[in-house]
Design an enzyme around this catalytic site. Structure first.
Site, PDB file in Angstrom:
ATOM      1  N   ASP A  60     -15.985  -4.329  -4.841  1.00  0.00           N
ATOM      2  CA  ASP A  60     -15.901  -4.901  -6.184  1.00  0.00           C
ATOM      3  C   ASP A  60     -17.178  -5.717  -6.415  1.00  0.00           C
ATOM      4  OD1 ASP A  60     -15.596  -7.194  -4.683  1.00  0.00           O
ATOM      5  OD2 ASP A  60     -13.584  -7.645  -5.405  1.00  0.00           O
ATOM      6  N   ASP A 263      -6.387  -0.013  -6.534  1.00  0.00           N
ATOM      7  CA  ASP A 263      -6.424  -0.835  -5.332  1.00  0.00           C
ATOM      8  C   ASP A 263      -5.398  -1.932  -5.513  1.00  0.00           C
ATOM      9  OD1 ASP A 263      -8.363  -2.314  -7.287  1.00  0.00           O
ATOM     10  OD2 ASP A 263      -7.834  -3.787  -5.779  1.00  0.00           O
ATOM     11  N   CYS A 301      11.103   7.633   6.333  1.00  0.00           N
ATOM     12  CA  CYS A 301       9.667   7.429   6.534  1.00  0.00           C
ATOM     13  C   CYS A 301       9.211   8.052   7.852  1.00  0.00           C
ATOM     14  CB  CYS A 301       9.358   5.930   6.533  1.00  0.00           C
ATOM     15  SG  CYS A 301       7.605   5.564   6.784  1.00  0.00           S
ATOM     16  N   CYS A 303       6.322   7.279   9.368  1.00  0.00           N
ATOM     17  CA  CYS A 303       5.264   6.480   9.994  1.00  0.00           C
ATOM     18  C   CYS A 303       5.617   6.140  11.438  1.00  0.00           C
ATOM     19  CB  CYS A 303       4.979   5.213   9.178  1.00  0.00           C
ATOM     20  SG  CYS A 303       5.989   3.792   9.586  1.00  0.00           S
ATOM     21  N   CYS A 306       8.464   3.449  11.834  1.00  0.00           N
ATOM     22  CA  CYS A 306       9.841   3.893  11.586  1.00  0.00           C
ATOM     23  C   CYS A 306      10.304   4.899  12.633  1.00  0.00           C
ATOM     24  CB  CYS A 306       9.956   4.478  10.184  1.00  0.00           C
ATOM     25  SG  CYS A 306       9.725   3.225   8.912  1.00  0.00           S
ATOM     26  N   HIS A 332       3.476   0.199   8.223  1.00  0.00           N
ATOM     27  CA  HIS A 332       4.520   0.873   7.441  1.00  0.00           C
ATOM     28  C   HIS A 332       4.228   0.829   5.940  1.00  0.00           C
ATOM     29  CE1 HIS A 332       8.225   2.133   5.596  1.00  0.00           C
ATOM     30  NE2 HIS A 332       8.115   1.061   4.847  1.00  0.00           N
TER      31      HIS A 332
HETATM   32 ZN    ZN Z   1       7.636   3.609   8.007  1.00  0.00          ZN
END
Ligand code: ZN
Length: 356
Positions: A60, A263, A301, A303, A306, A332
């Site tokens: 930025d 963002d 999820c 990820c 998880c 996560h």
């Molecule tokens: Zn997750």
């Protein structure tokens, strides 16, 4: 774009960001200018080399942070004099200086220095602020065009080429490339001023356009209205970047309206406060109800958090103030945001029309 304020997405290392599929991240010029300083980053070959990140970076302009320092700043035609939040020392940022600093940092995409108009503001104030941003946009573009070859990565490659005696490569290399400078549309909450700001920013001509000055305290419905009406005036064949939004639901909505880039500090900041976004809604992991909950944070999820840990363990880490709590929660939340955007991209690829 995950936010990496100080050339670091808090709590998450670059290899994990790569594994999460982060394509681009945002770093803050104001913070990096103060610490470690643009001289150091330039000396280290630019942000990419300094932070060991090959993928894209956007910086930025520093304007938003400087204008947030209400008691510590003074605005004039040439820019803003401000005091560092770190040690109170006096500094100046304006269109030319913001370009010089961002060229020194060497991100792929750099932003014009703009004035983020406060909310609420009266009509005369919004007009004056928009005109100032337009004058600054033209000055940014002029400075950028004159100095765009001074990026640290181009310099590093040119030096290497000279020392090795190799001839100029037949194919374009880093040294032939420059950053992309995006313009920023302002105009407060007035659709007519937004249109004028968009058209006059396009007249200056940039490879991409951002919508700034939103998410500054206005009602969400108004944000959406202004985004929608501003998008109509921005070319759909160039990147359109909505700055500083939003929740997972909002980023999906804005993408469907035609926004290409966003963002937000929310996924990372909320994670550090134990607030997690899941397919079943928000989870405040600090709550005692999760103390013996064996289930995954979000069963839907994929990820690494998880897949491996229970809510009970995440709750324990948070309650114990373990560093790992911040790391896992951030991983996560970032995955959740990136998965949301992957879904949106698949939806668009499947032929669903975007509004504008
Ligand atoms: Zn997750």
């Amino acid at each position: 774009m995950p936010v990496g304020t100080l050339a670091s997405v808090k709590g998450v290392s670059q290899d994990v960001l790569e594994e999460l599929g982060v394509q681009i991240l945002l770093a803050n010029t104001y913070h990096l200018y103060l610490r470690p300083g643009v001289g150091t980053v330039r000396q280290m070959g630019g942000l990419h080399r300094f932070m060991a990140w090959d993928r894209a970076i956007l910086t930025d302009s520093g304007g938003f942070q400087v204008f947030s320092l209400n008691d510590l700043r003074k605005v004039g035609e040439d820019g803003v004099t401000f005091r560092s939040h770190l040690d109170g020392s006096s500094h100046f940022l304006g269109p030319e200086k913001a370009m010089e600093v961002q060229i020194g940092l060497g991100a792929d995409i750099v932003m014009a220095f703009d004035e983020c108009t406060e909310y609420p503001a009266d009509a005369a104030r919004v007009r004056a602020s928009m005109e100032l941003t337009l004058r600054w946009a033209a000055r940014c573009k002029n400075y950028f065009e004159e100095h765009k070859r001074e990026v640290p990565w181009a310099r590093a490659e040119l030096a290497e080429r000279r020392s090795s005696g190799r001839p100029r490569a037949a194919v374009p290399t880093l040294a032939d490339q420059t950053q992309a400078l995006f313009g920023i549309v302002q105009g407060g909450m007035d659709p007519e001023l937004r249109r004028e700001s968009a058209e006059r920013t396009i007249d200056i001509s940039f490879p991409g356009y951002a919508i700034g000055g939103l998410s500054v305290g206005e009602p969400r419905e108004l944000t959406r209205e202004i985004v929608e009406s501003t998008l109509e005036h921005l070319p759909s064949n160039q990147p359109r970047y909505l700055m500083g939004v939003g929740t997972p639901e909002e980023i999906a909505q804005y993408a469907q309206l035609g926004v290409d880039m966003m963002d937000c500090v929310l996924p990372t900041r909320a994670a550090r406060h134990g607030l997690l976004f899941t397919s079943e809604g928000k989870v405040s992991i600090k709550q005692v109800r999760y103390a013996q909950d064996e289930s995954a944070l979000d069963p839907a999820c994929e990820c690494r958090v998880c897949q491996r840990y229970s809510r009970a363990y995440l709750r324990h880490l948070y309650a114990s103030n373990e560093l790992l709590a911040q790391v896992l929660n951030t991983v996560h939340n970032l995955h959740y945001y990136l998965a949301t955007m992957r879904t949106v991209r698949a939806w668009i690829r499947a032929g669903h029309a975007v509004a504008n």
